[in-house]
Design a protein around this motif. Structure first.
Motif, PDB file in Angstrom:
ATOM      1  N   ASP A 420     -13.923  -3.932   5.508  1.00  0.00           N
ATOM      2  CA  ASP A 420     -13.892  -2.572   6.064  1.00  0.00           C
ATOM      3  C   ASP A 420     -13.834  -1.516   4.975  1.00  0.00           C
ATOM      4  N   GLU A 421     -14.410  -1.803   3.825  1.00  0.00           N
ATOM      5  CA  GLU A 421     -14.283  -0.872   2.698  1.00  0.00           C
ATOM      6  C   GLU A 421     -15.625  -0.532   2.070  1.00  0.00           C
ATOM      7  N   LEU A 423     -18.075   1.544   2.698  1.00  0.00           N
ATOM      8  CA  LEU A 423     -18.306   2.968   2.455  1.00  0.00           C
ATOM      9  C   LEU A 423     -17.275   3.513   1.481  1.00  0.00           C
ATOM     10  N   SER A 424     -16.026   3.129   1.689  1.00  0.00           N
ATOM     11  CA  SER A 424     -14.969   3.568   0.782  1.00  0.00           C
ATOM     12  C   SER A 424     -15.298   3.162  -0.651  1.00  0.00           C
ATOM     13  N   GLU A 457     -18.522  -6.990   7.769  1.00  0.00           N
ATOM     14  CA  GLU A 457     -17.243  -6.312   7.545  1.00  0.00           C
ATOM     15  C   GLU A 457     -16.223  -6.697   8.605  1.00  0.00           C
ATOM     16  N   ILE A 458     -15.080  -7.121   8.137  1.00  0.00           N
ATOM     17  CA  ILE A 458     -13.945  -7.461   8.996  1.00  0.00           C
ATOM     18  C   ILE A 458     -12.701  -7.195   8.162  1.00  0.00           C
ATOM     19  N   LEU A 459     -11.638  -6.713   8.803  1.00  0.00           N
ATOM     20  CA  LEU A 459     -10.454  -6.383   8.006  1.00  0.00           C
ATOM     21  C   LEU A 459      -9.663  -7.655   7.706  1.00  0.00           C
ATOM     22  N   TYR A 483     -11.098  -4.084  -2.511  1.00  0.00           N
ATOM     23  CA  TYR A 483     -10.086  -3.329  -3.246  1.00  0.00           C
ATOM     24  C   TYR A 483      -9.415  -4.284  -4.233  1.00  0.00           C
TER      25      TYR A 483
ATOM     26  N   GLU B 176      -6.735  -7.799  12.659  1.00  0.00           N
ATOM     27  CA  GLU B 176      -7.810  -8.702  12.236  1.00  0.00           C
ATOM     28  C   GLU B 176      -7.399  -9.596  11.070  1.00  0.00           C
ATOM     29  N   ASN B 211     -15.341   1.048  10.475  1.00  0.00           N
ATOM     30  CA  ASN B 211     -15.852   0.041  11.412  1.00  0.00           C
ATOM     31  C   ASN B 211     -15.084   0.112  12.719  1.00  0.00           C
TER      32      ASN B 211
END
Lengths: 784, 784
Positions: A420-421, A423-424, A457-459, A483, B176, B211
């Motif tokens: 989930d990063e 774009l970040s 993308e998955i957290l 990260y 998640e 997301n």
């Protein structure tokens, strides 16, 4: 009896024999040293001196394997087998042996009595094979020593493999791990049209090492709801009577395959297929099934006592020897193996054809299927350097453009994974050519989501790593962008993958696979806004402990170096490449040609920044983006205030170059190292990570006692970017002070030292008042 | 309107105001520098120069907090608040400020306009507070920077706290993560009679950073089944109209509290209560709720664009300034705060009484409630040393007896956590005084399971670590026993706990808590049977990167040293203690008195093993159980074959003693270090872990250039115990060879060197034939 019923009856009888043969070979691996087919009475000396291995889960695995063979044959399926309960190593070895694969990849273990004897002896024996499903096991893509990643590997294998079914057995022990608990959600990412299928088989045998397992003890109703809640259609196969269980398992697998085929067929005509309820199977059988009911007056079958070797002391205890003899005899090996020790043909015919055998399936030796990446000329993505330091742009932003080109040319065998990063992390350029793959519900405010796409993308860092590993092991390519601080979440997964790669170096039939590429950004020095919890550069230390042949760490200081390093990593095989690079706009230093030469050298003098004429008074060195910035700013201060001082600036991009040549293939020779760092001058080294790593790498270099390393000292908080480096004494002013302290006559430099101190006070005061860095810091540019 | 309805109506109106106040203070923290209560028109200069923080999850958190306050008041509940979506730091800061706690612990931030201005300014500002729920936040026991551990912390807090309710908000992003996905199963371990209650509130706001979230996109039916499958009774609160949502949330919370009270009441009369279906709440609200609907023509509320700061460039863009002014004004601060800037009394009365406030609850500052452990005299558990080397017993086995005594005296505030390995790790003596706590179904073959017990076993290192952290943070004591290789699974959790402890050193109102004690056993050198996947001693490297004040690493070489170290660790506060010790039967070296003195010294010469008379020719040193064994065996060979050679043996038990005194509180002074290791003699150092760690610790000691360190070099496989050390050159024969190589005239020692080589060949041959180590290795005892 009807003809059809009779045929089925006969088939089940043969499957039962196949299963018995696998069980027999499993017990044999754990116990037997000689007399593999019980041609004579079992004696204590036939038994191994040291009994190792896990029986408990094994008969269930054998049962599943035999029945998967049946559906593979009936439906001509392209299927691989992922063994979650990897401790059941004897089962996968036995089955790949029975199907013939084992003897093909290990010709020294043929399908006869002598071969069986060797098969038994080598198991968990010095110079032999591990007790878990492992790289040495044909058909395996999952090391079974550490639990929890099987289903991720299975899904990773299935992505972009529309013709493949990945059967994945999940043990009820490993089902308790965090990674496994979230991996069931992978079905929200699997496209029924363009991806393969994962058929999870949850194997409830009720116990772990010495505890009951959660999922075996929550009742049928909760269990069903849990898996329906996870989005599956669960089928239950429960019992302990072989005959009934064969019938039930065959019927259930037929149903599951028919569901799968219906889903696949339906999706063929859909542009954007909906997420289906994929079938999964809950198989509940007794732990240690078919083993001895009781041992030493304690229950064995259906108890945790059968988890490992159900009983030992076979040499000392005649009762145990008898127990073992009876147990082995209960499988009636004489009905299974012919005089030569070969499985009777009729039983052997239960295995699929050679190319369909799960042990021989090429997807499980992905290097065979590996297609080279079609890579664009990375030079086309060069940042044009106006002067050293300009432009001021995001390095990962530039990398994103290059990656977009890679993605565009390689859809279907290249994916980018990110928690989930994306774009970040400024890799958004990828969305000009692809989307995130997503099979969940949609919302009008979603962006870049599609049922098919090259970004996952998955957290969950676990999911990103596990999916990517499965994707690589089945012969594809990818990148995991994360990260920096939170990559520690997958430290242990990295260990297992590194071990796998190391083992494969000694397994000739394993073909090279694409490297595991990890991009770490949003790094420690630019987490001033998120604070201390987001600040940790220690993954490099973790990686550096792995076998040097396997691991690489790169710290490109600018965009061009990052791109050339990325190109290099994407071309490599069988490695773990870690790249640490910044995402925030930054000064750019080298043109692409210089970057490439620099990256190839690993470490080099940046002559344009130095004024040492080959004989410096001091060496300022750095590894990493921010350390380069601060070092160069320090050089610049020194040049301005002490023009007579001869300063050399060395940049290290390939961290492994600091290691001795004898230890790491990228290590610099002592000669080259001394050329860079001198043999006697102070070296002020600004490092992206913990300073200890540099000392650990360079401790036996000639000039090491002159190395003064600055890096992260766990002094982090929510503050400004520049304050982060000040807190850890890695800033330009402290670096200058460090240089001055090491000069022959430090008192000569009091004036500059005082200036540096006043700059540091000025900084502290400014940020306390303004909440941001002084303009002179924010706007500093290289001018020399 | 009925009286009762009117009363409720009024109550909801006040709750809405309370919520608006919290939302106002949240937006203010993110944006405002001056003009905190909009006493004049908002100007660009009122806005912070650098905008940081997360808005998206914040209004939902504020909503939950306000409604929990309501039920706390109505039912006089003892409740704490765990903020999973920790990025919503502004929410918990705002609420603890509104309830008055914040000003009590930070008197410099009073409840008036000036206080609000300071509250705003400090947020994510240099010298201020982090943007996440953190140690600095009153009422917090969960650092919100890294996601996934909130529910573990909540359950850890609830164990043995029968009067406590832990409300735990779980974000749909962190849901998640692997750890969170399995943490829902913690309800299989919670005893309704003797433990507290966890009330999970899953907050679905639909999006993560960029997301959608999985759980928000699987439909109501799957979601309900998932949580019913996890064993909960889910209540749904879904909507975006405040009035309706207040009504619904209040009704639902009343229902949940009534369920909880019914369960608690029923369990009071039961000896072994059954596992109930605990209530949980699914709260679905728009991301960024009550924020600006659209920003720059893009949706904001209900979109991932509201995740962080919904819009910036407020200084440059007058439209944005206007947007901000309108947004702030929409909460009508003039209706919320009086002239002094204090919340109007009637609104403030919505907060619980001082002692019931969630920010002030003592359980969330557990050190206040800490009861000292009642520790037995560890000397009573001493192993009687017959002679150096005897008896031959398991060290963790002995530790188990001591721990059993600790458990017996401290039931209710001491627990041992283990991932299904307690018996394997030979700590089974604990089961003479307690059981494993287990609320799953039972089976006749279960052993040591009970609805109440001091041992927590689940096959999840994440769960063990997370529960223990929650247990410690709420003022209790514990131990986590783990296989050494798999402790890397919690590397990242350890980081966060270490950061928490470091931060607490600067927070005067946080009382010291019991240390996090981690026992690593089943270690690298005795994983010959499980093979390479189980071999990794790198956790020490990871721990060594943390702030020296916080971390300790002990490598006791025998049972008595292990027990004295354990006693020391159990008495310590605010530390992370890592103890590495073997579980296999081994030689025992020191009596308890010597052990205690040795552990206190950190490192010392074992005189009985040395013959150096203060002036050795060589120092043989070791850290760890197996390195001690091999070192002493090497010493013994040298004494026998080269009696004239003066050998000193140094054992290091406190690894941090090797660090300079200036760096670590346990570091030896250079004088003491040189006394042990000499200033000029070869030091052959056998280390349990990766050799680099010793170099990193000792690189600037006088004699470091003479250190030759042997340790794990990633040469592991399935083999015999002794072969593991041979593969890594840590065995007695190679250590002797290493000594000989460093002697002034190595050629003098050709004979012994050749003998060592022949021993090594003999070993290889023997294990290949017999599958176990030579009798002379298996039976070796110290005889000098």
């Amino acid at each position: 009896m009807h003809k059809r019923t009779a045929r089925k009856h006969h088939e089940f009888a043969l499957i039962d024999k196949y299963w018995r043969a696998a069980n027999y070979l499993s017990v044999g691996q754990i116990y037997l040293y000689e007399n593999p087919l019980l041609r004579r009475c079992l004696e204590a000396s036939d038994v191994k001196p040291r009994l190792l291995g896990h029986w408990g889960t094994t008969p269930g695995l054998n049962f599943v394997y035999a029945h998967l063979n049946r559906v593979i044959k009936h439906h001509d399926l392209n299927m691989i087998f992922v063994t979650g309960p990897g401790h059941g190593g004897p089962a996968v070895v036995a089955n790949t042996y029975l199907e013939g694969t084992y003897s093909k990849v290990y010709p020294e273990i043929p399908q006869n009595e002598q071969g069986i004897q060797k098969l038994f002896k080598q198991f968990s024996f010095p110079g032999g094979i591990p007790s878990h499903a492992s790289a040495q096991t044909p058909g395996s893509i999952n090391e079974g020593g550490e639990l929890g990643y099987a289903l991720f590997h299975a899904y990773g294998a299935a992505f972009d493999n529309p013709g493949l079914i990945v059967a994945c057995v999940v043990g009820d022990g490993e089902a308790e791990t965090g990674p496994m608990a979230t991996s069931w959600h992978s079905n929200k990412f699997l496209n029924p049209k363009t991806d393969g299928v994962v058929l999870p088989i949850l194997h409830l045998n009720g116990f772990k090492i010495a505890n009951p397992s959660i999922l075996a003890r929550i009742g049928h109703n909760e269990l069903r709801k849990l898996f329906e809640g996870y989005g599956y259609k669960p089928y239950f196969v429960e019992g302990d009577q072989p005959e009934e269980m064969h019938r039930l398992m065959a019927k259930t697998l037929d149903k599951a395959i028919s569901d799968i085929q219906a889903i696949k067929k339906k999706s063929k005509n859909e542009d954007s297929p909906k997420r289906p309820s994929w079938p999964m199977i809950v198989l509940r059988t007794p732990k240690g099934w078919t083993g001895p009911e009781r041992v030493d007056h304690k229950p064995s079958v259906g108890s945790f006592h059968s988890h490992q070797v159900p009983f030992s002391e076979v040499h000392e205890n005649p009762e145990h020897l008898k127990l073992l003899a009876n147990w082995l005899a209960s499988y009636k090996p004489e009905e299974l193996f012919d005089n030569e020790g070969k499985l009777f043909d009729e039983i052997a015919s239960m295995a699929p054809s050679e190319q369909r055998c799960m042990g021989a399936n090429k997807h499980a030796n992905g290097g065979i299927l590996l297609r080279e990446l079609d890579l664009p000329a990375y030079q086309d993505y060069a940042v044009s350097i106006k002067k050293h330091g300009a432009p001021f742009i995001s390095s990962t932003g530039e990398l994103g453009k290059y990656l977009a080109a890679v993605m565009q040319r390689n859809q279907g065998h290249f994916r980018v994974f990110c928690p989930d990063e994306l774009l970040s992390n400024r890799l958004g350029a990828l969305f000009t050519v692809t989307d995130r793959q997503w099979m969940g519900e949609n919302h009008p405010n979603d962006e870049h989501m599609s049922t098919q796409g090259g970004v996952m993308e998955i957290l969950s860092e676990h999911a990103c790593e596990g999916w990517l590993e499965g994707y690589l092991l089945t012969g594809r390519h990818g990148l995991f962008a994360c990260y920096e601080a939170f990559i520690h979440i997958i430290d242990s997964m990295l260990n297992q993958h590194a071990k796998w790669l190391k083992e494969c170096r000694d397994i000739p039939w394993r073909e090279p696979i694409s490297s595991l590429n990890i991009l770490l950004t949003s790094h420690v020095w630019r987490q001033d806004h998120n604070g201390f919890s987001h600040q940790d550069p220690g993954f490099m230390d973790h990686v550096a402990n792995k076998k040097p042949e396997i691991v690489r760490i790169y710290l490109p200081a600018d965009a061009n170096t990052l791109i050339t390093v990325a190109d290099h990593c994407l071309r490599s095989r069988d490695l773990i490449n870690v790249i640490v690079a910044g995402k925030q706009p930054q000064q750019q230093w080298l043109d692409m040609e210089s970057s490439t030469a620099h990256a190839k050298a690993g470490a080099s003098i940046w002559k344009w920044a130095s004024n040492d004429d080959g004989n410096p008074d001091v060496v300022i060195a750095s590894a990493g983006e921010i350390p380069a910035l601060e070092s160069l700013a320090a050089v610049s201060i020194l040049k301005k205030h002490l023009p007579q001082l001869k300063v050399r600036y060395v940049n290290v991009v390939d961290l492994m170059s600091l290691l001795p040549k004898e230890i790491h293939p990228h290590g610099l020779s002592d000669l080259l190292f001394d050329d860079l760092f001198t043999t006697d001058k102070p070296v002020i080294f600004a490092f992206h990570g913990y300073p200890g790593l540099i000392h650990r790498f360079a401790y036996n270099r000639t000039n090491h006692h002159n190395f003064h390393v600055y890096g992260f000292q766990e002094e982090g908080t929510t503050t400004t970017p520049f304050d982060m480096v000040v807190l850890n004494r890695l800033d330009r002013f402290n670096l200058v002070k460090s240089v001055l302290r090491r000069m022959p006559d430090p008192e000569t430099y009091t004036e500059l030292n005082t200036l540096m101190d006043s700059k540091l006070s000025e900084h502290s005061q400014y940020i306390a008042e303004h909440g941001e860095d002084m303009p002179e810091i924010q706007e500093w540019i290289w001018e020399n």
